[in-house]
Scaffold this motif. Structure first.
Motif, short mmCIF file in Angstrom:
data_model
loop_
_atom_site.label_atom_id
_atom_site.label_comp_id
_atom_site.label_asym_id
_atom_site.label_seq_id
_atom_site.Cartn_x
_atom_site.Cartn_y
_atom_site.Cartn_z
N VAL A 107 135.74 -13.21 -54.34
CA VAL A 107 135.46 -14.64 -54.16
C VAL A 107 134.02 -14.79 -53.71
O VAL A 107 133.66 -14.35 -52.61
CB VAL A 107 136.41 -15.28 -53.13
N SER A 108 133.19 -15.42 -54.54
CA SER A 108 131.81 -15.67 -54.12
C SER A 108 131.75 -16.96 -53.31
O SER A 108 132.59 -17.85 -53.45
CB SER A 108 130.88 -15.75 -55.33
N GLY A 109 130.73 -17.05 -52.45
CA GLY A 109 130.66 -18.20 -51.55
C GLY A 109 131.88 -18.25 -50.66
O GLY A 109 132.39 -19.33 -50.34
N GLY A 110 132.35 -17.08 -50.23
CA GLY A 110 133.63 -17.00 -49.54
C GLY A 110 133.58 -17.13 -48.04
O GLY A 110 134.62 -16.95 -47.39
N GLY A 134 135.47 -21.72 -50.45
CA GLY A 134 135.57 -20.28 -50.68
C GLY A 134 136.40 -19.58 -49.63
O GLY A 134 137.23 -18.72 -49.94
N VAL A 168 134.91 -11.00 -50.10
CA VAL A 168 134.14 -12.25 -50.05
C VAL A 168 132.66 -11.89 -50.12
O VAL A 168 132.19 -10.95 -49.47
CB VAL A 168 134.45 -13.08 -48.78
N ASN A 199 134.47 -17.64 -58.89
CA ASN A 199 133.05 -17.94 -58.76
C ASN A 199 132.88 -19.29 -58.07
O ASN A 199 132.89 -20.35 -58.71
CB ASN A 199 132.39 -17.96 -60.14
N ASN A 200 132.73 -19.23 -56.76
CA ASN A 200 132.61 -20.44 -55.96
C ASN A 200 131.20 -20.66 -55.42
O ASN A 200 130.88 -21.74 -54.95
CB ASN A 200 133.61 -20.36 -54.78
#
Length: 250
Positions: free
Chosen positions: A10-13, A18, A34, A89-90
């Motif tokens: 999870v990006s921007g986690g 996120g 993350v 992709n966050n």
């Protein structure tokens, strides 16, 4: 030894949506990596989620600027030899800029395209070889701005994710990997607006919904959890609006 848990990246986690996605996926039995630029924020989120879930080691933090191809390898290294079941992709956000000159406009657009498109492209491309076949999931976090405009280069960048998702869904479909977009509307309790949100702005956005409330990160996380779960294997190439009805399906 028991069966290895599913793995999600999870990006921007570290905060907001996120972090909520990461927490939900841990509840669903995933291990989660993350990713973000702020190592301290990521580490804090990882510790909190592990403590709340009562599962040490469920979340691994990897600090990396995903606009830099040279740093994306840190995520690949963290994955190691494991299969990746879901890439969420966050990472992204609205970046302000100058319109006083063409150079300023170019910088502004490049910054928004980098933060919202390039981060997703580079992370997903790096992890394509590791995606589970069959059964992998890719989710892109877009925005209601992609559907109705209103935010200049941010709107354009988020809209670009839609077209790319359609291509990626066609590319990966034969491997039984799904690719979908979640497009949030107004979500409170995040860092997105910083100090730009006013009480009037909040009220106006709530009034634009059909349900009379702002979204919260868990609303978006619930949509992501569905799309990466076993029930969504026949859903791909779709844009799922989670916006309280402020933009209707089209």
């Amino acid at each position: 030894m028991g069966e290895q848990r599913r793995l999600a990246v999870v990006s921007g986690g570290g905060t907001g949506i996120g972090a909520s996605v990461a927490r939900g996926l841990v509840d669903d039995g995933f291990d989660v990596i993350v990713v973000g630029r702020r190592g301290d924020v990521l580490d804090s989120a990882a510790r909190r989620i592990c403590a709340e879930a009562g599962r040490d080691g469920a979340v691994t933090a990897v600090a990396a600027d995903l606009t830099d191809p040279g740093q994306v390898g840190a995520v690949v290294d963290a994955v190691g030899e494991r299969a990746v079941d879901a890439v969420v992709n966050n990472a992204g956000g609205y970046l302000g800029g100058s319109t006083d000159s063409l150079a300023g406009v170019a910088d502004w657009w490049r910054a928004n395209l980098g933060a919202n498109v390039l981060t997703a492209v580079l992370l997903t491309e790096a992890l394509l070889p590791a995606l589970r076949r069959p059964g992998g999931r890719v989710v892109l976090l877009s925005s209601i701005a992609a559907q109705r405009g209103g935010a200049g280069p941010y709107s354009a960048a988020k809209a670009a994710l839609h077209g790319w998702a359609y291509d990626l869904a066609a590319q990966l479909g034969p491997d039984q990997i799904t690719v979908n977009v979640v497009s949030p509307g107004y979500v409170a309790e995040t860092e997105f607006f910083g100090d730009r949100m006013t009480p009037e702005g909040h009220a106006r956005r709530v009034a634009a919904t059909l349900v009379g409330r702002a979204g919260v990160p868990d609303d978006i996380a619930a949509a992501v959890r569905y799309l990466v779960g076993p029930s969504a294997g026949y859903v791909t190439g779709q844009v799922l609006g989670v916006n309280g009805g402020s933009v209707l399906g089209r």
